[in-house]
Design an enzyme around this catalytic site. Structure first.
Site, PDB file in Angstrom:
ATOM      1  N   GLU A 143       0.826  -1.218   0.000  1.00  0.00           N
ATOM      2  CA  GLU A 143       0.000   0.000   0.000  1.00  0.00           C
ATOM      3  C   GLU A 143       0.859   1.267   0.000  1.00  0.00           C
ATOM      4  OE1 GLU A 143      -3.721   0.276   0.214  1.00  0.00           O
ATOM      5  OE2 GLU A 143      -2.788   2.045  -0.649  1.00  0.00           O
ATOM      6  N   LYS A 219       5.405   4.491  -9.627  1.00  0.00           N
ATOM      7  CA  LYS A 219       4.072   4.355  -9.014  1.00  0.00           C
ATOM      8  C   LYS A 219       3.022   4.037 -10.087  1.00  0.00           C
ATOM      9  CE  LYS A 219       5.644   7.453  -5.421  1.00  0.00           C
ATOM     10  NZ  LYS A 219       5.858   8.836  -5.025  1.00  0.00           N
TER      11      LYS A 219
HETATM   12  N1  HSE Z   1      10.037  11.457  -2.792  1.00  0.00           N
HETATM   13  C1  HSE Z   1       8.690  11.018  -2.955  1.00  0.00           C
HETATM   14  C2  HSE Z   1       7.835  12.235  -3.248  1.00  0.00           C
HETATM   15  C3  HSE Z   1       8.156  10.347  -1.721  1.00  0.00           C
HETATM   16  O1  HSE Z   1       8.359  13.354  -3.274  1.00  0.00           O
HETATM   17  O2  HSE Z   1       6.650  12.064  -3.472  1.00  0.00           O
HETATM   18  C4  HSE Z   1       7.869   8.906  -1.812  1.00  0.00           C
HETATM   19  O3  HSE Z   1       7.762   8.373  -3.072  1.00  0.00           O
END
Ligand code: HSE
Length: 441
Positions: A143, A219
């Site tokens: 998650e 992602k």
């Molecule tokens: N470095 C990432 C961001 C946090 O700035 O969203 C986790 O993926």
């Protein structure tokens, strides 16, 4: 009632947050899991620093309190993995090296459930990791890998499992969003804003993947697997970051009633799914234009449920830690019944170049008679309908012309052909390569 026993590999920002929540919230977690959930041990190379930073007793760390070298860490890792009492291991070491892949596979082969926030590893080696989970009949909780605290994975897997998701558009990197917000609202330069994001702790230790779109691409790759059963390889999704965006672009966005955001985008099409990560001109009528600073948001459009918006914190110790703990509770409650595999659906990615949407093209040219005619003629020859042509945004006294054209929906293939044509017609007047930015209505 059996206690569900957990070990953590990596007690840094996220691992430390997990440890803190497991300890502070244990009574509530027990009620939700249906059994006590116990943090048994933390393996970290710097136990003393981690213990102080997160307020966790030093006795919970492997070793005698001193820093560990790699060999000592490997020895403790082997001990944890061979301990039959430990049910699950949280991997918060991070990175996508072969070493980390092996650690994660070893966790599953040792018959431990795996909970991880490691989006880079899942994007690159998701198929091997999922296969190891199925072979060993152990669950994987990830998650926290997509947008930290936001419950988008369970939202998709559980709450939206009755729907067909037609499109995804989201702001999935807090660092980029913070930088863009500061550039457009406070007039900060890119590098001033990046320093602010680093000071606030949003950026990765090496912020390259934040600003070049790589982190957001990981992602989106994970979402493509769970939404559409598409297994991507690195490089399959066209990704570009915000490192090409400057203050003039943000002014042009404002003039065209839009805000520039780094958008993860996927759309179900007839023959597959098109996907991209890139800066887009998000129209102010779109709710994503109002998502500012480090906040993340994901808009999912379902065939039946229609528009669903998930908003929250995509980074941070306790924020991301809370998502990991929710996976621990879920697996403690449902055990191997929470195991899911994500078989390939046979769907594949189709080229984003053929996807139809409006575009903004930004021109930085010599200020000469006929330039507007040259670019609009080339655009018209590709059968692209123009929505608006802006005025020259360079004020008197400044050299050159800076202007934009917003098109009606068309393909990137058409836009690229038009840009090639205009550059061939008048090669010397383009000071910079015209910038092509999709418009998200
Ligand atoms: N470095 C990432 C961001 C946090 O700035 O969203 C986790 O993926």
């Amino acid at each position: 009632m059996n206690t569900f026993k957990v070990a953590i590999f990596g007690g840094g920002t996220v691992g430390g947050g997990v440890a803190r929540i497991l300890r502070e919230n244990s009574a509530l977690l027990e009620r939700r899991a249906g059994c006590p959930v116990e943090l048994v041990t933390i393996l970290d190379l710097f136990p003393s620093a981690s213990s102080k930073r997160h307020g966790i007793p030093l006795e919970l760390y492997c070793g005698n309190g001193g820093d560990l070298n790699r060999d000592e860490a490997s020895k403790y890792m082997a001990q944890i993995l061979s301990n039959p009492e430990i049910d699950a291991v949280v991997e918060t070491i991070g990175g996508s090296s072969d070493y980390i892949l092996q650690v994660v596979l070893d966790i599953l082969h040792s018959k431990k459930h795996l909970i991880t926030a490691n989006k880079a590893l899942l994007a690159k080696h998701g198929t091997a990791i999922m296969r190891a989970a199925v072979e060993n009949q152990r669950a994987i909780g990830f998650e926290a890998s997509v947008c930290g605290a936001i419950p988008v994975i369970k939202g998709i897997n559980d709450c939206m499992s009755g729907d067909k998701i037609e499109s995804v558009s989201g702001i999935m990197n807090g660092t980029s969003n913070y930088i863009l917000t500061k550039m457009s609202r406070e007039g900060l330069s890119f590098y001033e804003a990046l320093k602010g994001a680093q000071a606030m702790g949003y950026a990765e230790a090496d912020p390259t993947l934040d600003i070049n779109g790589g982190d957001a691409g990981h992602k989106l790759a994970i979402l493509l697997r769970i939404l559409y059963g598409i297994e991507t390889q690195p490089g399959d999704i066209p990704v570009s970051g915000i490192d090409t965006i400057n203050a003039e672009d943000t002014r042009i966005a404002e003039e065209t009633d839009a805000v520039i955001k780094l958008i993860c985008y996927a759309q179900r099409e007839q023959n597959g799914v098109c996907a991209t990560v890139q800066p887009m001109m998000v129209k102010k009528s779109n709710v994503l234009s109002d998502i500012n600073n480090a906040t993340n948001a994901i808009k999912l459009v379902g065939a039946y449920s229609r528009e669903n918006l998930f908003v929250g914190q995509g980074a941070g110790s306790l924020e991301t830690g809370s998502a990991i703990v929710s996976d621990i509770v879920y697996i403690a409650r449902y055990g191997t019944a929470s195991l899911r595999d994500y078989p390939s659906s046979g769907l594949s990615l189709v080229s984003f170049d053929s996807h139809v949407m409006p575009y903004t093209i930004i021109f930085d040219t010599e200020d000469v008679p006929g330039i507007t005619g040259i670019v609009t003629t080339a655009i018209g020859k590709q059968e692209i309908n123009i929505d608006t042509v802006s005025h020259n945004m360079r004020v008197s006294g400044q050299a050159g012309a800076l202007f934009s054209i917003v098109t009606k929906p068309c393909t990137l293939t058409q836009i690229k052909a038009a840009v090639r044509d205009m550059q061939q017609t008048a090669p010397s007047i383009f000071v910079k390569e015209p910038k092509i930015i999709p418009v998200l209505a």
